[in-house]
Design an enzyme around this catalytic site. Structure first.
Site, PDB file in Angstrom:
ATOM      1  N   GLN A  72       1.952  12.731   3.026  1.00 29.33           N
ATOM      2  CA  GLN A  72       1.390  12.670   1.673  1.00 29.33           C
ATOM      3  C   GLN A  72       2.510  12.889   0.665  1.00 29.33           C
ATOM      4  O   GLN A  72       3.462  13.623   0.917  1.00 29.33           O
ATOM      5  CB  GLN A  72       0.318  13.747   1.465  1.00 29.33           C
ATOM      6  CG  GLN A  72      -0.723  13.883   2.548  1.00 29.33           C
ATOM      7  CD  GLN A  72      -1.541  12.627   2.754  1.00 29.33           C
ATOM      8  OE1 GLN A  72      -1.814  11.882   1.822  1.00 29.33           O
ATOM      9  NE2 GLN A  72      -1.915  12.386   3.983  1.00 29.33           N
ATOM     10  N   ARG A  73       2.362  12.278  -0.507  1.00 35.26           N
ATOM     11  CA  ARG A  73       3.398  12.366  -1.535  1.00 35.26           C
ATOM     12  C   ARG A  73       3.761  13.812  -1.872  1.00 35.26           C
ATOM     13  O   ARG A  73       4.928  14.162  -2.022  1.00 35.26           O
ATOM     14  CB  ARG A  73       2.916  11.649  -2.801  1.00 35.26           C
ATOM     15  CG  ARG A  73       3.970  11.568  -3.890  1.00 35.26           C
ATOM     16  CD  ARG A  73       3.392  11.010  -5.169  1.00 35.26           C
ATOM     17  NE  ARG A  73       2.824   9.692  -4.977  1.00 35.26           N
ATOM     18  CZ  ARG A  73       3.538   8.578  -4.983  1.00 35.26           C
ATOM     19  NH1 ARG A  73       4.841   8.623  -5.147  1.00 35.26           N
ATOM     20  NH2 ARG A  73       2.954   7.416  -4.810  1.00 35.26           N
TER      21      ARG A  73
END
Lengths: 182, 350
Positions: A71-72
């Protein structure tokens, strides 16, 4: 080919520890790949919040595979795992064309990291079981892989879901990992 | 007389000796001074010669290499050879840089500055030529600072590609094997089981649409959606939602990933768990839709109807333990939709 098979191939160099880092955007299939390698059930994959690690040890030899969440928000934490990495495996969702640019950007930044300098990189063009998947050659061209000159690299089509291509990729890993004496 | 003669000889010898010693000493001193002066002048000359020689050598060598590099760069027109030539030019440039660094010790400030300016110009030339002849690929590496395209582009595209009014179930195919709907406004869109069975389905750039997918795709991508109602049968692996606003999503799946989404309701059946990132105003409720054959589709998709973790939502923007994320909520039971519009019947043979 499971982790134990990889271990057997690498056993010719005793008293060593090999560290493989699995990175890539979220939903690329890193955890599915790791579980495929560990011959584990892949029907209950959960989005990785931190990291998954598989460690196999035999006769003084140790193989660690680290799967870090993509995930970012948690990508900045990737760098905490760079130290002492012997092989980088970068997993790309070949069907997610809209994020090819983003994944190329993340890969470029990884290759610029000093702590990963010279570390061989295997790029898995994953999810080839999907009809919409881009072929590995197209991904290689789009990512400008040919400009990588400071390390060994290889791109391999695969489907972590079906297992196809994973063995070929891991064979390359065995041939090119340069484990250091620890 | 003899004795006197001897004495005289002695006196004469002394006299001669004294005279000889005096004169040479004086002369020697002068001679030495002259020699030293000459030597000093010679050293000065040599020193100047060496300096001039090195300076001239650097200037002529540097200029020759620089000219060669410039010719190499300007002759780079053939695309096939360009990559190799530019690589050679880069190596040559680096050598020139090293040459300058090695010569800094005996160069004047002016000369150093001039050389550095030349190197900067050369570097710019190489970069410009590379960009000109070898344009960046679609997925080329890019600085993170690059700002993303503005929303108007998709909107414009949407307008341009607007399908004929009155048509139902219009399909815009992005790629040969792509399956789904794109760039549609205000339509009812339906797909039957055989059309999407275990395929990757993409829904993108839809506004004010009702979507019914009566089957079990392998994966489902939902991107750039506004004011839509999207309902889908069991998805074998993950549903990926990005840039979704003011919509209602209804589906069973193995994983759900939601990014950049606001004001959206999700009626979810998830067998592992859901995550959200960069979302606000997202609310969840258990999956309540059904259609003939859905139980068979659960089996084909490999999902267990008895296992639903719809309340297990992880927010990657919310790290505080013990305090619930303000970005997602549970839809109160009184507000949940249990009876859905009957749109485009599922085929009996599924």
């Amino acid at each position: 080919m499971g982790l134990l098979s990889i271990l057997r191939k690498l056993k010719s160099a005793p008293d060593q520890e090999v560290r493989i880092l699995l990175l890539g955007l979220d939903n690329g299939g890193k955890t599915t790949l790791l579980k495929q390698l560990a011959s584990e059930d892949i029907s209950h994959i959960t989005p990785t919040q931190g990291f998954n690690i598989k460690s196999v040890q035999s006769q003084g030899f140790k193989l660690n595979v680290w799967d870090i969440g993509g995930q970012r928000k948690i990508r900045p934490y990737w760098r905490n795992y760079f130290e002492n990495t012997d092989m980088l495996i970068y997993v790309i969702d070949s069907a997610d064309r809209k994020r090819f640019e983003e994944t190329g950007q993340e890969l470029a930044e990884l290759l610029d990291e000093e702590k990963l300098s010279g570390v061989p990189v295997l790029i898995f063009a994953n999810k080839q079981d999907l009809l919409t998947a881009a072929p590995a050659s197209e991904i290689a061209e789009g990512l400008n892989l040919h400009i990588i000159r400071d390390r060994m690299w290889q791109i391999q089509s695969c489907s972590a879901l079906t297992g196809e291509g994973v063995q070929d990729g891991m064979s390359w890993v065995c041939k090119n990992v340069t484990a250091k004496k620890k | 007389m003899a004795a006197l003669g001897v004495e005289m000889n002695v006196a004469q010898d002394d006299g001669e000796t004294n005279t000889a010693v005096k004169v040479p000493e004086s002369v020697l001193r002068r001679d030495q001074a002259r020699l030293e002066e000459a030597e000093r002048r010679r050293d000065v000359k040599q020193s100047q010669t060496v300096t001039e020689e090195k300076s001239d050598f650097f200037t002529s060598t540097f200029n020759a290499e620089k000219t060669q590099l410039e010719e190499m760069i300007s002759s780079c027109n053939d695309r096939e050879k360009a990559a190799k030539t530019l690589e050679e030019a880069t190596v040559k440039f680096q050598q020139l840089q090293k040459f300058l660094n090695d010569s800094v010790r005996f160069l004047t400030q002016y000369e150093i500055r001039q050389a550095q300016e030349s190197l900067q110009k050369l570097q710019s030339s190489i970069t410009d030529k590379r960009e000109e002849i070898l344009p960046k690929k679609k997925f080329a590496f890019r600085s993170r600072n690059t700002s993303k395209q503005q929303q108007p582009t998709p909107i414009q595209q949407q307008t341009a590609d607007k399908p004929a009014p009155g048509s139902v179930g219009t399909v815009v195919v992005d790629a040969a094997d792509q399956c789904g709907f794109s760039n549609v406004d205000n339509q009812v869109l339906v797909r039957q089981a055989e059309e999407i069975q275990q395929r990757d389905v993409l829904l993108s750039h839809l506004t004010h649409c009702k979507v019914r997918l009566y089957g079990c795709p392998s994966t489902l991508h939902i991107k750039n959606i506004r004011s839509c109602e999207i309902m889908c049968g069991p998805v074998s692996s993950s549903v990926f939602v990005d840039q979704c606003t003011d919509s209602t999503l209804v589906f069973p799946c193995q994983q759900l990933r939601t990014h950049n989404t606001t004001a959206t309701r999700v009626y979810l059946h998830v067998t592992s768990r859901a995550i959200i990132e960069d979302c606000q105003g997202v609310s969840f409720a258990p999956f309540t839709w059904t259609y003939p054959g859905i139980l068979d589709h659960f089996k084909v998709a490999g999902l267990s109807p008895d296992r639903n973790n719809w309340t297990e939502v992880d927010d990657f923007n919310w790290l505080a333990a013990g305090t619930p994320s303000p970005n997602w909520t549970v839809i109160p039971e009184s507000e949940r939709i249990c009876s859905w519009d009957f749109v485009g019947t599922a085929a009996e043979q599924s």
